[in-house]
Scaffold this motif. Sequence first.
Motif, PDB file in Angstrom:
ATOM      1  N   SER A 277       0.880  -1.233   0.042  1.00  0.00           N
ATOM      2  CA  SER A 277      -0.105  -0.003   0.016  1.00  0.00           C
ATOM      3  C   SER A 277       0.890   1.111  -0.156  1.00  0.00           C
ATOM      4  CB  SER A 277      -0.806  -0.074   1.297  1.00  0.00           C
ATOM      5  OG  SER A 277      -0.263   0.070   2.327  1.00  0.00           O
ATOM      6  N   LYS A 278       2.011   1.277   0.673  1.00  0.00           N
ATOM      7  CA  LYS A 278       3.035   2.345   0.575  1.00  0.00           C
ATOM      8  C   LYS A 278       3.605   2.616  -0.658  1.00  0.00           C
ATOM      9  CE  LYS A 278       4.414   2.535   5.654  1.00  0.00           C
ATOM     10  NZ  LYS A 278       5.542   2.351   6.274  1.00  0.00           N
ATOM     11  N   GLY A 279       3.691   1.463  -1.349  1.00  0.00           N
ATOM     12  CA  GLY A 279       4.437   1.598  -2.722  1.00  0.00           C
ATOM     13  C   GLY A 279       3.378   2.391  -3.823  1.00  0.00           C
ATOM     14  N   ALA A 280       2.052   2.263  -3.471  1.00  0.00           N
ATOM     15  CA  ALA A 280       1.188   2.926  -4.363  1.00  0.00           C
ATOM     16  C   ALA A 280       1.159   4.364  -4.269  1.00  0.00           C
ATOM     17  CB  ALA A 280      -0.378   2.427  -3.989  1.00  0.00           C
ATOM     18  N   LEU A 281       1.977   5.053  -3.317  1.00  0.00           N
ATOM     19  CA  LEU A 281       2.104   6.257  -3.024  1.00  0.00           C
ATOM     20  C   LEU A 281       3.188   6.753  -3.960  1.00  0.00           C
ATOM     21  CD1 LEU A 281       1.417   6.750   0.886  1.00  0.00           C
ATOM     22  CD2 LEU A 281      -0.192   7.144  -1.016  1.00  0.00           C
ATOM     23  N   GLN A 282       4.001   5.878  -4.392  1.00  0.00           N
ATOM     24  CA  GLN A 282       5.331   6.365  -5.320  1.00  0.00           C
ATOM     25  C   GLN A 282       4.925   6.552  -6.610  1.00  0.00           C
ATOM     26  OE1 GLN A 282       8.743   4.183  -4.110  1.00  0.00           O
ATOM     27  NE2 GLN A 282       7.952   3.720  -2.023  1.00  0.00           N
ATOM     28  N   PRO A 283       5.673   7.166  -7.431  1.00  0.00           N
ATOM     29  CA  PRO A 283       5.487   7.209  -8.934  1.00  0.00           C
ATOM     30  C   PRO A 283       5.790   5.949  -9.310  1.00  0.00           C
ATOM     31  CG  PRO A 283       7.032   9.062  -7.888  1.00  0.00           C
ATOM     32  CD  PRO A 283       6.605   8.179  -6.923  1.00  0.00           C
ATOM     33  N   SER A 284       5.152   5.545 -10.526  1.00  0.00           N
ATOM     34  CA  SER A 284       5.207   4.489 -11.273  1.00  0.00           C
ATOM     35  C   SER A 284       5.974   4.883 -12.570  1.00  0.00           C
ATOM     36  CB  SER A 284       3.999   3.648 -11.438  1.00  0.00           C
ATOM     37  OG  SER A 284       3.165   4.397 -12.006  1.00  0.00           O
ATOM     38  N   ILE A 285       6.836   4.006 -13.074  1.00  0.00           N
ATOM     39  CA  ILE A 285       7.315   4.235 -14.617  1.00  0.00           C
ATOM     40  C   ILE A 285       7.197   2.926 -15.119  1.00  0.00           C
ATOM     41  CG2 ILE A 285       9.609   4.614 -15.822  1.00  0.00           C
ATOM     42  CD1 ILE A 285      10.474   6.021 -13.257  1.00  0.00           C
ATOM     43  N   ASN A 286       6.569   3.236 -16.519  1.00  0.00           N
ATOM     44  CA  ASN A 286       6.091   2.134 -17.304  1.00  0.00           C
ATOM     45  C   ASN A 286       6.662   2.160 -18.912  1.00  0.00           C
ATOM     46  OD1 ASN A 286       4.469   0.359 -15.564  1.00  0.00           O
ATOM     47  ND2 ASN A 286       2.924   1.818 -15.903  1.00  0.00           N
ATOM     48  N   GLY A 287       7.336   1.377 -19.247  1.00  0.00           N
ATOM     49  CA  GLY A 287       7.472   1.273 -20.739  1.00  0.00           C
ATOM     50  C   GLY A 287       6.597   0.746 -21.461  1.00  0.00           C
ATOM     51  N   PHE A 288       6.424   1.241 -22.915  1.00  0.00           N
ATOM     52  CA  PHE A 288       5.384   0.831 -23.672  1.00  0.00           C
ATOM     53  C   PHE A 288       5.960   0.730 -25.127  1.00  0.00           C
ATOM     54  CE2 PHE A 288       5.178   5.629 -23.603  1.00  0.00           C
ATOM     55  CZ  PHE A 288       4.827   5.767 -25.030  1.00  0.00           C
ATOM     56  N   TYR A 289       5.228  -0.008 -25.840  1.00  0.00           N
ATOM     57  CA  TYR A 289       5.561  -0.271 -27.432  1.00  0.00           C
ATOM     58  C   TYR A 289       4.268  -0.495 -28.280  1.00  0.00           C
ATOM     59  CZ  TYR A 289       6.930  -2.194 -31.719  1.00  0.00           C
ATOM     60  OH  TYR A 289       7.077  -2.210 -33.281  1.00  0.00           O
ATOM     61  N   SER A 290       4.059  -0.010 -29.388  1.00  0.00           N
ATOM     62  CA  SER A 290       2.665   0.014 -30.189  1.00  0.00           C
ATOM     63  C   SER A 290       3.165  -0.166 -31.503  1.00  0.00           C
ATOM     64  CB  SER A 290       1.931   0.974 -29.609  1.00  0.00           C
ATOM     65  OG  SER A 290       0.369   0.873 -30.666  1.00  0.00           O
ATOM     66  N   PHE A 291       2.436  -1.218 -32.131  1.00  0.00           N
ATOM     67  CA  PHE A 291       2.627  -1.179 -33.763  1.00  0.00           C
ATOM     68  C   PHE A 291       1.146  -1.440 -34.037  1.00  0.00           C
ATOM     69  CE2 PHE A 291       2.039  -4.115 -37.149  1.00  0.00           C
ATOM     70  CZ  PHE A 291       2.993  -3.432 -38.175  1.00  0.00           C
ATOM     71  N   SER A 292       0.669  -0.661 -35.089  1.00  0.00           N
ATOM     72  CA  SER A 292      -0.486  -0.600 -35.719  1.00  0.00           C
ATOM     73  C   SER A 292      -0.042  -0.462 -37.421  1.00  0.00           C
ATOM     74  CB  SER A 292      -1.228   0.665 -35.459  1.00  0.00           C
ATOM     75  OG  SER A 292      -0.726   1.816 -35.694  1.00  0.00           O
ATOM     76  N   THR A 293      -1.155  -0.913 -38.089  1.00  0.00           N
ATOM     77  CA  THR A 293      -1.364  -0.795 -39.634  1.00  0.00           C
ATOM     78  C   THR A 293      -2.915  -0.735 -39.833  1.00  0.00           C
ATOM     79  OG1 THR A 293      -0.602  -1.679 -41.690  1.00  0.00           O
ATOM     80  CG2 THR A 293      -1.417  -3.293 -39.836  1.00  0.00           C
ATOM     81  N   ARG A 294      -3.200  -0.655 -41.332  1.00  0.00           N
ATOM     82  CA  ARG A 294      -4.498  -0.197 -41.661  1.00  0.00           C
ATOM     83  C   ARG A 294      -4.492  -0.542 -43.078  1.00  0.00           C
ATOM     84  NH1 ARG A 294      -2.537   5.052 -41.645  1.00  0.00           N
ATOM     85  NH2 ARG A 294      -3.080   6.153 -43.383  1.00  0.00           N
ATOM     86  N   ALA A 295      -5.780  -0.918 -43.700  1.00  0.00           N
ATOM     87  CA  ALA A 295      -5.966  -1.066 -44.988  1.00  0.00           C
ATOM     88  C   ALA A 295      -7.838  -0.616 -45.246  1.00  0.00           C
ATOM     89  CB  ALA A 295      -5.776  -2.308 -45.250  1.00  0.00           C
ATOM     90  N   SER A 296      -8.127  -0.444 -46.441  1.00  0.00           N
ATOM     91  CA  SER A 296      -9.379  -0.054 -46.793  1.00  0.00           C
ATOM     92  C   SER A 296      -9.465  -0.409 -48.409  1.00  0.00           C
ATOM     93  CB  SER A 296      -9.809   1.396 -46.413  1.00  0.00           C
ATOM     94  OG  SER A 296      -9.261   2.137 -47.389  1.00  0.00           O
ATOM     95  N   ASN A 297     -10.721  -0.485 -48.630  1.00  0.00           N
ATOM     96  CA  ASN A 297     -11.298  -0.554 -50.216  1.00  0.00           C
ATOM     97  C   ASN A 297     -11.603   0.695 -50.796  1.00  0.00           C
ATOM     98  OD1 ASN A 297     -13.829  -0.167 -48.940  1.00  0.00           O
ATOM     99  ND2 ASN A 297     -14.589  -1.487 -50.143  1.00  0.00           N
TER     100      ASN A 297
END
Length: 480
Positions: A277-297
């Motif tokens: 519960s004390k740890g929830a008071l501290q800042p949190s750091i997360n790394g993220f990565y995202s890949f996306s693509t699209r297509a249409s007719n």
Amino acid sequence: MNKWILKTGLWVFLCSAIQGWAQTKTWTLRECVDYALKNNISIKQSELDLQNGRVAKKDAIGNFLPTLNASASHSWNIGLNQNITTGLLENQTIQFTSAGLNSSVAIYNGLQNMNQLKRARLTILAAQYQLNKMQDDVALNVANSYLQILFNKENLKVQQEQLVNDEKQLLRASEMVKSGMIPRGDLLDAEATVAADRQRVIAAQNTLFLSKLSLAQLLQLDDFRNFDIAEANYEPSLSPTLAESPETIVKKALGERVELKIARTNLEAADRDLKISKGALQPSINGFYSFSTRASNQRRISSFTVDPNNPTNTIGFVPSTGEAVLAPNFIPIQGNPLPYFDQFSQFKGNSFGVQMSIPILNGFRSSNAVTRARIALERARTNEKQTALDLERTVYTAITDAKGALQAYESAQTALNARKLAFEYAKERFNVGLSNSFELSQAQTLYTNAQSELVRTKYDYIFKVKVVEFYFGIPIVEKL
């Protein structure tokens, strides 16, 4: 024909022998305890709690791993859509397809993942201790029920012997009445005594059946009517454990009994909850990565051509001459959409980075969680102290009860010897006509009660000694 008869007879004999063995199956204390440990519902529930703790540990380990999620969608857009050539809105049906892949990993979150893993390990340990305690409790209950059946069996034998003796005395009284040695009233007293003995035998039989039923239900046996235990003659003996000082027994119980281990493990788990519960008071750091693509007719602009109706456009004038500057007027030409896989390759994109989250105000939820965790920790600390006090008091009580049971057994032995001599003396006086049947019946009743009391104190002492040895770390079925 003779061979067939021989084989048939042998088969019938074997079946009868097997059936007879099944009906006369008797259970030892070891078999009862082992069977109860495998089939008791409370033990099975404790085993499920242990499995649940192991799953919680897997969850805690999984918190250290990156998350990875894939997504895909396909939609139809029907209605007014802008024509990419004319720029005007037209009724069209356009299909869109998109796909993506997202991943994130916790870099720092106040050591919550580490503390959750340690707490999960403590949960497994507490569940194992609880399972051990449940097994000990079941074994102790089985041993108590088993010894109760033995007591009821011996008590039934005492009542049956009393009935046999009184029936013999009834015959003796009948002969003495015929010879005029005693009045007829003594014969009626003897008949009443025999009738009372038969009632006590029936009551002892019912008590024995109920004790068997109790143990069979504790073992969860369906065929409780044919249930019976093995005949055994357990003689009480001085236990080496009782020779130990009470302080030694209590010290060993405090060091080995699972009740205190459970309380201590819960205290450590509560301490981990406070750190989480004390740890929830501290800042949190997360790394993220995202890949996306699209297509249409949707149709695309494949090229441009000069507008035949308006081939040029004026883009300006020459300052010195005022002559107009012309440029070709191109218009787009629509083409078919690219193949889907080409679009997926063309429109793919990647993004990655690091995100920091700093808790500032969240309705006091985090601070209240810390306060509740502190309260739970203090409750666990007081519970540990109370468990130690309860265990110490229980052990001292068990030691006192065992020593008292030994004294009661020794007193019962002395009383039985005295009642036996008194009965023999009363019988001699009755045989020579110096006393009546009432006095003889009273002496015999007291003698029978002394026998029953000796049996009761015997098994009471055996069980209470086993309780003391149990707290000293000796298994229930050992020495039995």
